[in-house]
Every structure is written in structure tokens, then in C-alpha cells.
Design an enzyme around this catalytic site. Structure first.
Site, PDB file in Angstrom:
ATOM      1  N   LYS A 137       0.838  -1.201   0.000  1.00 49.58           N
ATOM      2  CA  LYS A 137       0.000   0.000   0.000  1.00 49.58           C
ATOM      3  C   LYS A 137       0.876   1.256   0.000  1.00 49.58           C
ATOM      4  CE  LYS A 137      -3.767   2.386   2.372  1.00 49.58           C
ATOM      5  NZ  LYS A 137      -4.908   2.265   3.306  1.00 49.58           N
ATOM      6  N   ARG A 213       2.840 -18.662 -28.961  1.00 51.52           N
ATOM      7  CA  ARG A 213       3.213 -17.798 -30.092  1.00 51.52           C
ATOM      8  C   ARG A 213       2.007 -16.962 -30.526  1.00 51.52           C
ATOM      9  NH1 ARG A 213       5.184 -21.388 -34.701  1.00 51.52           N
ATOM     10  NH2 ARG A 213       3.781 -22.879 -33.727  1.00 51.52           N
ATOM     11  N   HIS A 275      -9.099 -31.116 -34.246  1.00 51.70           N
ATOM     12  CA  HIS A 275      -9.917 -29.999 -33.767  1.00 51.70           C
ATOM     13  C   HIS A 275     -10.780 -30.412 -32.573  1.00 51.70           C
ATOM     14  CE1 HIS A 275      -8.448 -27.956 -37.229  1.00 51.70           C
ATOM     15  NE2 HIS A 275      -9.109 -28.712 -38.072  1.00 51.70           N
TER      16      HIS A 275
END
Length: 539
Positions: A137, A213, A275
Site C-alpha cells: 500500500k 506464439r 480440432h
């Protein structure tokens, strides 16, 4: 009162702390420390001020109270640019503290070793989080370090004249990220102890495993985070033996293959995915046989796909794999000869997941991020109801389940609903296809024979298209195959396609208002149909 440069050091992880404190001393800092840290520093020949000398109060309650004192927190929170703050410190004879180096009680490590509740609670740090939050803080005046990786940077800047404001802000951020993770581990542990499944508010802790990437597409940035506790048999536990870094899509697709592989336990199995959808699945007496069955299920789609294998990859299997381009192979082990064969291809990635068949932990969740929110659900961990498991023991028991009345039923979990019961061979094929369809994107249809898929239709906007797609992929192999549907047939059109293709048995949840029409179409063609109750939508 002349303020002295002081650093407060109290760490559970003592790696590098002696050298760091030697550097602080060389920069003119007095070192304040506590308990075991103070002993380690003194043993290394460093001059240390005990925390009790600062607080004027002994460490007590088995060390539960050491730093919770105004002499510590006023020294941390006083704003040097505020004359009133500094005046009060002088009046109270409190010195400022300019550097805080604290890492917290090892709550995560305590959980990981399976400690009991009392030990876990005892390893909830109180003073540490309070100190580092106070220091953070007051970041503009105090450098607070919770990560040993920052020791050298802080020392370097101190030697150059002082820790920069930019670095202090970075250190401030690390503190609150650190305490947020720490508190989430504690709150989730306590929720688990109380059996709270879906709390009113929830936080999850993850650690960055790697930068990607790019994401699904090159224009998207992405990163992969691991859960704080690595799950056995997960991608997070994988050891990469060969190949370039995994991409965002690689990880997502590989997870789809891995999830399906777990359905087969220790039965030699190979799952080929593309997929995140299965394109060929095979089981057999050996991994080599299972691979050939998976490959022959769809030799076109498997090109550029991902293989999940639940046994050691041997030389014969490796030689078959190398005949085509495969993105990733995941297996618990590889023979020396298999590695030599597979590493001949530079673009393949080889992952070792030692406990690849490990079932999901009961406290694991399936989560999907949506814009502005998070969907959380239990994993779809069921396949067949207990009643339906009995159905599959042998042909005699199956035939006993044939419904003699009320063939049109919308109640789930009814077993065989046609005049003809499936044969024992068909039962095994149905069970196999049901496992595969569970992990195929909906609308999903899987057709197959015992130990292998013959055609898969997935992700269609209507069920008949998925059925037609699966049958088209199977070609002549459709004849004599069985069919699995992840949800009920809204119309008898899928059965009509089965009749034309020569499919002999169907497994589906049941529950459509059109069930009667589908059952009657099966009876007219001599096709066996089984209702199992549970549906398996996967989106």
C-alpha cells in the site's frame, strides 16, 4: 530522530536469502528478522535485530504473534512525504522500514502432502500477508519482495542509488497477486472441507506455464496457465520429449483426445483427434492393434491430427505413425527404438504423460468463459446408469430387459426398447461407440464395430446431417456397424438412414416424443435399440 535504513526479512523459502541480506547489509541496511529466518542469517554471520527488539514484546503463541505490532506497521505505512506522519513516528520513537522481504507459510505445500485439517489451518499465514499488504500500500516508500527472482534486481537498483518507482509498482502488483492466490487456495480448501460445490463467489488460482506464439489465430495473443495443483494424467503434467513448443490449438485439441482416452481405462486404446473431435478410435489386444484400428477408421482425417495412447509406444507402432504427418503423440512411455523412429521427424511433438489413464479428480470442474461471465459445471463423469451396466453383462440378461408393453416411453433409463435385443457382440460395439460419442461435439453420431469406429459425424446443426456424415465416412464399413447418438432422435429419419446403411443396433438416451416412431421403424427392420437415459451434449 535520524531514521535508519532498515529491512524486515521473514521467509519460509530461504533459497537465496543469505546472499540477498548480505547485499542489503552492504547497502547500509539494518536487518530485522524473525524465528527461523533470523537464525539462518545469524548462522551465516550476519548481524540481525530480532523482531522483539523492535516491538518490545516477545514472540508468542507458538509464533502466531510476532510482527502484528504498531512499531512494525507504523514503520511500513508512514508516508515519507507526509510531515504529520513523520512527526508522529518521531514522537513515538518508531523507525521506518524501507524494504520488506517476506514469503508466506507454505499452505500450498502443506495441502499437497495431504496434511490434516489442523495442520493446514496452522499453515495459514496471518502476519506475513498483513505486512506485505501494508508495505505494498505504501509502495512509493517501501520496496516489498515476495518473489526470490526479484532479489537481484532490487539489489542492483539499491546499489545504483535506490529502487525505482517503476520497480516498486511492479513489486506492489506482485504482492496483491500473491495474496490473492494464497487466499483462493485457502478459501477453496475450506469450501471442499464443507462440501460446498458452487459457492456464491469463487476464485481460482493458476500459474503461467508458457506464453503461446499466438492463439487460435495469429492475430490473437495467448498464454497457457496450469492449475496450482498439477492433476495426474493431465496435459499440465506432460513432459515434452521432442518437438517445438505446443500451440494454443495443440493444447486444446490434445485435451479432447486425452479426455476420451480416459474412458478406456487400461484397455489398450488409441484415440486420433482433429480440432478436439475424435476422427478415429481403436482398442485391441495391443497398442499396435489399437493404433491400426484407429488409423483405418479414417486415414484421411487423421493426417495432421493428435494421437492419445494409453500404453507404451513400441517400434512397430512408431513406424506406422511415421508413415503420415502427426502433430502430437501423447503416451505414458516410449521404447528407445520408438523414440529414435519418431524423432526422425522434426515437426512431430512427443509428450510423456506417465499416469495418462488417471481418472479426473472428483473436485475438478468443467469451465467455459463467456463474455462477462463464467460457466462452471461438474464434469460429465457418467456413461451408463448402474441399471444399464447390468444390461450389458450378457445376451441373456439383455433379452430379459426387452419391454413387452408400452414401447413408447419418455422416461429415461429403459434399456432395450425393441423386439430384438442386441447380440453380445453388438452390446460390446454399442458400449464402445457410446464412450466415443460422449466426447464428440454435438450434434454427434458415432458408428462402429467392436473395438473401432467406422464413421463419426460431429458438430452438425441437426442430427440427421450428423448421421448422414458418419455413414458417408464409413462407406461400406457401415454395414454391420452399430450407431450411438449423443441425444435422442427427434424423428425416425436417423433410423431410416441406419436401415439403408445396414446398421444393426442403436444406442441413444431416449426421451423424445417421437420415440415410438423410431422404435417401430427399428422393429420393422429388425434393428435393436437401447435407451440409456443420460445424454452427452458436448459444446
Amino acid at each position: 530522530m535520524e531514521m535508519k535504513k532498515r529491512a524486515l526479512v521473514s521467509v519460509s523459502d530461504k533459497a537465496g536469502i543469505v546472499d540477498f541480506c548480505k547485499g542489503l547489509a552492504e547497502c547500509g541496511f539494518e536487518i530485522i528478522s524473525t524465528g527461523g529466518t533470523a537464525k539462518a542469517l545469524k548462522d551465516a554471520g550476519l548481524k540481525v535485530i530480532g523482531i522483539s527488539e523492535i516491538t518490545g514484546f516477545p514472540e508468542c503463541l507458538d509464533g502466531r504473534v510476532k510482527t502484528l505490532h504498531p512499531n512494525v506497521h507504523a514503520g511500513l505505512l508512514a508516508m515519507r512525504s507526509n510531515p504529520e506522519h513523520m512527526k508522529q513516528l518521531e514522537e513515538l520513537n518508531i523507525n521506518t522500514i524501507d524494504v520488506v522481504c517476506v514469503n508466506l507459510y507454505p499452505f500450498k505445500a502443506t495441502l499437497a502432502k495431504g496434511a490434516d485439517f489442523a495442520e493446514c489451518v496452522e499453515n495459514i499465514d496471518i502476519g506475513g500477508p498483513t505486512m506485505i499488504r501494508a508495505a505494498a500500500k505504501n509502495y512509493q516508500d517501501v520496496a516489498v519482495i515476495v518473489d526470490p527472482k526479484d532479489y537481484e534486481k532490487v539489489l542492483s537498483e539499491l546499489r545504483a542509488g535506490g529502487v525505482t518507482l517503476e520497480t516498486k509498482k511492479c513489486l506492489q502488483y506482485k504482492v496483491f497477486a500473491h495474496t490473492a492466490v494464497y487466499d483462493s487456495l485457502i478459501s477453496n480448501y475450506l469450501a471442499s472441507q464443507l462440501g460446498i460445490t458452487f459457492p456464491d463467489s469463487v476464485t481460482f488460482a493458476y500459474e503461467k506455464a508458457q506464453d503461446m506464439r499466438y492463439g487460435e489465430n495469429p492475430q490473437q495473443q495467448a498464454v497457457f496457465y496450469n492449475e496450482e495443483f498439477i492433476r495426474p494424467g493431465s496435459l499440465s503434467s506432460a513432459k515434452q520429449l521432442w518437438g517445438k513448443e505446443l500451440s494454443y490449438n495443440n493444447i486444446n485439441d490434445a485435451n479432447g483426445a486425452l479426455e476420451l482416452l480416459k474412458e478406456f481405462g487400461t484397455t489398450p486404446a488409441v484415440v486420433a483427434c482433429k480440432h478436439a473431435n475424435p476422427c478415429g478410435v481403436g482398442t485391441g489386444e495391443s497398442i499396435h492393434e489399437a493404433y491400426l484400428r484407429a488409423y483405418n477408421s479414417d486415414p484421411v482425417s487423421v493426417f495432421g491430427g493428435i494421437l492419445a495412447i494409453n500404453g507404451e509406444v513400441d517400434a512397430a507402432t512408431a513406424a506406422e505413425i511415421n508413415k503420415i504427418f502427426i502433430e502430437i503423440v501423447m503416451a505414458p512411455s516410449y521404447s528407445k527404438e520408438a523414440l529414435e523412429i519418431l524423432e526422425a521427424k522434426k515437426n512431430i511433438r512427443l509428450l510423456q504423460i506417465e499416469n495418462i489413464s488417471a481418472p479426473r479428480a472428483k473436485d475438478a470442474y468443467d469451465m467455459k468463459k463467456v463474455y462477462g461471465g463464467l460457466l462452471v459445471q461438474q464434469y460429465d463423469s457418467t456413461l451408463l446408469h448402474n441399471e444399464d451396466e447390468n444390461l450389458f453383462k450378457n445376451k441373456a440378461e439383455v433379452e430379459e430387459k426387452v419391454l413387452t408393453s408400452g414401447k413408447t416411453r419418455t422416461v429415461y433409463g429403459l434399456g432395450v426398447v425393441t423386439d430384438r435385443a442386441p447380440t453380445a457382440e453388438e452390446v460390446e460395439a454399442l458400449k464402445f461407440a457410446w464412450k466415443v460419442v460422449k466426447h464428440t461435439k454435438s450434434n454427434a453420431i458415432v458408428i462402429g464395430k467392436q473395438g473401432r469406429t467406422t464413421g463419426i459425424g460431429m458438430g452438425q446443426t441437426n442430427r440427421i446431417w450428423a448421421a448422414q456424415q458418419a455413414i458417408a465416412h464409413a462407406g461400406e464399413e457401415a454395414k454391420g456397424s452399430v450407431m450411438a447418438s449423443d441425444a435422442f432422435f427427434p424423428f425416425p429419419d436417423c433410423v431410416e438412414e441406419c436401415i439403408k446403411a445396414g446398421i444393426t443396433a442403436i444406442i441413444q438416451p431416449g426421451g423424445s416424443i417421437q420415440d415410438k416412431a423410431s422404435v417401430e421403424a427399428c422393429n420393422a427392420a429388425g434393428i435393436a435399440m437401447v435407451f440409456v437415459g443420460d445424454r452427452h451434449f458436448k459444446h
